[in-house]
Design an enzyme around this catalytic site. Structure first.
Site, mmCIF file in Angstrom:
data_model
loop_
_atom_site.group_PDB
_atom_site.id
_atom_site.type_symbol
_atom_site.label_atom_id
_atom_site.label_comp_id
_atom_site.label_asym_id
_atom_site.label_seq_id
_atom_site.Cartn_x
_atom_site.Cartn_y
_atom_site.Cartn_z
ATOM 1 N N SER A 156 11.795 6.948 7.839
ATOM 2 C CA SER A 156 11.836 6.575 9.066
ATOM 3 C C SER A 156 11.793 5.553 9.880
ATOM 4 O O SER A 156 11.612 4.486 9.127
ATOM 5 C CB SER A 156 10.060 6.697 10.032
ATOM 6 O OG SER A 156 9.619 6.385 10.659
ATOM 7 N N CYS A 213 4.779 -3.631 16.722
ATOM 8 C CA CYS A 213 4.943 -2.219 16.698
ATOM 9 C C CYS A 213 3.634 -2.607 17.822
ATOM 10 O O CYS A 213 2.608 -2.911 16.275
ATOM 11 C CB CYS A 213 5.305 -1.352 16.388
ATOM 12 S SG CYS A 213 6.761 -1.030 16.124
ATOM 13 N N GLY A 229 6.644 -1.678 6.708
ATOM 14 C CA GLY A 229 7.627 -2.168 6.534
ATOM 15 C C GLY A 229 8.702 -1.290 7.083
ATOM 16 O O GLY A 229 8.388 0.231 7.808
ATOM 17 N N CYS A 231 -1.796 7.176 9.483
ATOM 18 C CA CYS A 231 -0.288 6.357 9.647
ATOM 19 C C CYS A 231 -0.777 4.969 10.855
ATOM 20 O O CYS A 231 -1.305 5.190 12.156
ATOM 21 C CB CYS A 231 0.014 8.080 10.431
ATOM 22 S SG CYS A 231 1.334 7.569 11.650
ATOM 23 N N ASN A 259 -4.745 6.404 15.178
ATOM 24 C CA ASN A 259 -6.063 6.405 14.769
ATOM 25 C C ASN A 259 -6.225 4.522 14.738
ATOM 26 O O ASN A 259 -5.533 3.849 14.674
ATOM 27 C CB ASN A 259 -5.082 5.925 12.969
ATOM 28 C CG ASN A 259 -4.559 7.158 12.665
ATOM 29 O OD1 ASN A 259 -5.463 8.072 12.920
ATOM 30 N ND2 ASN A 259 -3.489 8.034 12.651
ATOM 31 N N GLU A 296 0.628 -1.569 0.001
ATOM 32 C CA GLU A 296 -0.365 0.536 0.525
ATOM 33 C C GLU A 296 0.553 1.040 0.190
ATOM 34 O O GLU A 296 1.700 1.318 0.582
ATOM 35 C CB GLU A 296 -0.869 -0.517 1.205
ATOM 36 C CG GLU A 296 -2.121 -1.202 1.449
ATOM 37 C CD GLU A 296 -2.690 -0.868 2.514
ATOM 38 O OE1 GLU A 296 -4.301 -1.271 2.008
ATOM 39 O OE2 GLU A 296 -2.724 -0.430 3.491
ATOM 40 N N CYS A 315 5.556 -6.216 7.784
ATOM 41 C CA CYS A 315 6.668 -5.852 8.614
ATOM 42 C C CYS A 315 7.234 -7.392 10.365
ATOM 43 O O CYS A 315 6.738 -7.599 10.336
ATOM 44 C CB CYS A 315 5.817 -4.689 9.664
ATOM 45 S SG CYS A 315 7.567 -3.947 10.438
ATOM 46 N N CYS A 350 0.025 -0.506 15.756
ATOM 47 C CA CYS A 350 0.495 -0.143 14.670
ATOM 48 C C CYS A 350 -0.143 -1.572 13.882
ATOM 49 O O CYS A 350 0.498 -2.360 14.504
ATOM 50 C CB CYS A 350 2.074 -0.090 14.198
ATOM 51 S SG CYS A 350 2.118 0.309 12.306
ATOM 52 N N SER A 363 10.520 6.754 15.313
ATOM 53 C CA SER A 363 9.534 6.397 15.359
ATOM 54 C C SER A 363 9.500 5.596 17.257
ATOM 55 O O SER A 363 9.699 4.737 17.041
ATOM 56 C CB SER A 363 8.415 4.848 14.898
ATOM 57 O OG SER A 363 7.292 4.364 15.269
ATOM 58 N N LEU A 364 9.073 6.843 17.986
ATOM 59 C CA LEU A 364 9.552 6.446 19.698
ATOM 60 C C LEU A 364 8.894 6.510 20.286
ATOM 61 O O LEU A 364 8.521 5.349 20.811
ATOM 62 C CB LEU A 364 10.420 8.165 19.817
ATOM 63 C CG LEU A 364 10.894 8.146 21.181
ATOM 64 C CD1 LEU A 364 11.907 7.780 21.564
ATOM 65 C CD2 LEU A 364 11.441 9.764 21.327
ATOM 66 N N HIS A 365 7.868 6.997 20.633
ATOM 67 C CA HIS A 365 6.585 6.609 21.261
ATOM 68 C C HIS A 365 6.406 6.169 22.502
ATOM 69 O O HIS A 365 5.145 6.156 23.378
ATOM 70 C CB HIS A 365 6.079 5.847 20.764
ATOM 71 C CG HIS A 365 5.685 5.344 19.424
ATOM 72 N ND1 HIS A 365 4.632 7.036 18.263
ATOM 73 C CD2 HIS A 365 6.609 4.721 17.973
ATOM 74 C CE1 HIS A 365 5.117 6.471 17.537
ATOM 75 N NE2 HIS A 365 5.777 5.498 16.809
ATOM 76 N N CYS A 392 3.307 8.486 0.763
ATOM 77 C CA CYS A 392 3.645 7.879 2.082
ATOM 78 C C CYS A 392 4.394 6.156 1.579
ATOM 79 O O CYS A 392 3.447 5.550 0.548
ATOM 80 C CB CYS A 392 2.873 7.393 2.712
ATOM 81 S SG CYS A 392 3.961 6.614 4.518
#
Length: 383
Positions: free
Chosen positions: A219, A136, A187, A361, A318, A111, A132, A139, A241-243, A125
């Site tokens: 990223s 995470c 990925g 996202c 999201n 995608e 992947c 995600c 990509s911290l979070h 994007c």
């Protein structure tokens, strides 16, 4: 109705036939000319001619290549195509976001998302893998097993397919819709760095699509050993990509953290080439209700990033089917942003885009809103 889109069919076999020149590197293009019988001393020139037709003009037919002799065009047409990957599904959000399901090979699909009004005009994007390995937990893509890495040709061809759809040929510096490329699709790009680096070379080439390297952002979830190499090889902008601000929580949200904890990640970021106020790192921080969104965590984030030229993208979570998380309340997000802003960091709250078509996202995976053509027409007529 919602259906599962077939991302990978292990029984599928590649179709026999001519290969496409679209998406090749310069070296691969030269090799293709030699394989077509072009003399070595002329191969570079012929490759440069084909390169400009393919990447500047978006040629879909060898007959367009008028500065190549007609008999040579016939030879090329016999041995190669100019085909892009097939867009098997194209969904348009109410906010103008476009999501493409792109078939790269039989049974292999990814995608790609075009987001208007980002950067100078719009951002594309792109995906670097099908599936992947990182898992995470916030995600949706992470719930899909890795199928394989994409080639540089497959990555670059995603950009070409989107430009076909947006009718953005030939390349121009005026009224461009795709001005930025973000490697934030399916990925982990740093687990496929060779192909990502070659794809950036193709996309940024001034004789072709000419999207500047500083308008490309890669990223990573924190593949520490590859971060410095990414900068050295691509000169692209870095996003992390911290979070979370502590290892206990990040181990849960981003399991890769167990291998490369936060202290190692921060040291790797500080070594990123050309890091400075004009080349800041973007830290992505998804806002999860009751998980990582307190004022204390905002202050911890400020402390963690001290001394690193940074921008923090606060991303409202999201939702996706059966997700274990909820999005933080808007007031909570604004309070978090205010604390970070007061400390001197830009912390824009990213407006969710394409949620209605699962293009936002963290939502990319093998499921989309898929309607029959008759149902789509009915919706358009009623709209």
């Amino acid at each position: 109705m919602s259906t599962a889109l077939n991302i990978y069919d292990p029984s599928a076999k590649a179709e026999a036939g001519p290969s496409s020149l679209a998406g090749l590197t310069r070296a691969q293009m030269r090799d293709a000319m030699i394989s077509a019988g072009v003399e070595d001393r002329k191969a570079k020139m012929r490759a440069e001619q084909a390169w400009r037709w393919i990447y500047h003009h978006g040629a879909r037919d060898f007959d367009m290549m008028t500065n190549i002799a007609k008999d040579q065009r016939s030879v090329l047409a016999e041995q190669f195509t100019l085909d892009r990957p097939e867009i098997v599904e194209r969904l348009v959000s109410v906010d103008g976001t476009r999501k493409y399901l792109i078939r790269l090979a039989p049974g292999v699909e990814c995608e790609t998302v075009f987001i208007p009004d980002v950067g100078r005009a719009g951002a594309l994007c792109v995906s670097s893998q099908v599936g992947c390995t990182l898992n995470c937990t916030f995600c949706h893509t992470g719930t899909q097993p890795l199928v394989r890495n994409l080639t540089a040709q497959e990555i670059a061809a995603q950009v070409m397919a989107a430009r076909d759809d947006l009718e953005e040929w030939p390349t121009s510096n005026e009224n461009r819709q795709i001005t930025n490329i973000v490697f934030m699709g399916m990925g982990e790009p740093l687990y496929n760095l060779d192909a990502v680096s070659d794809a950036i070379d193709i996309i940024s080439d001034g004789d072709g699509m000419a999207i500047g390297r500083r308008r490309m952002t890669v990223s990573t979830s924190g593949v520490v050993p590859k971060i410095k190499e990414l900068g050295e090889r691509t000169n692209a902008m870095l996003a992390i990509s911290l979070h979370a601000t502590n290892d206990d929580l990040r181990d849960v949200l981003v399991p890769l953290n167990k291998k490369y904890p936060i202290v190692e990640l921060m040291e790797a970021i500080k070594s990123y080439p050309s890091l400075g106020n004009s080349n800041r790192v973007t830290f992505e921080y998804v806002m999860l209700k009751g998980v990582n969104d307190t004022p204390a965590e905002a202050r911890a984030l400020v402390k963690l990033l001290k001394g690193i030229p940074s921008k923090i993208n606060l991303i409202p979570f999201n939702p996706w089917p059966n997700s274990p998380y909820e999005c933080s309340d808007w007031e909570t997000i604004e309070t978090f942003a205010e604390i970070v802003n007061r400390a001197g960091y830009a912390s824009p709250i990213r407006t969710p885009r394409g949620r209605d078509i699962f293009a936002a996202c963290g939502q990319l995976r093998s499921e989309s809103k898929k309607l029959k053509a008759s149902e789509r027409r009915a919706l358009q007529n009623n709209g």
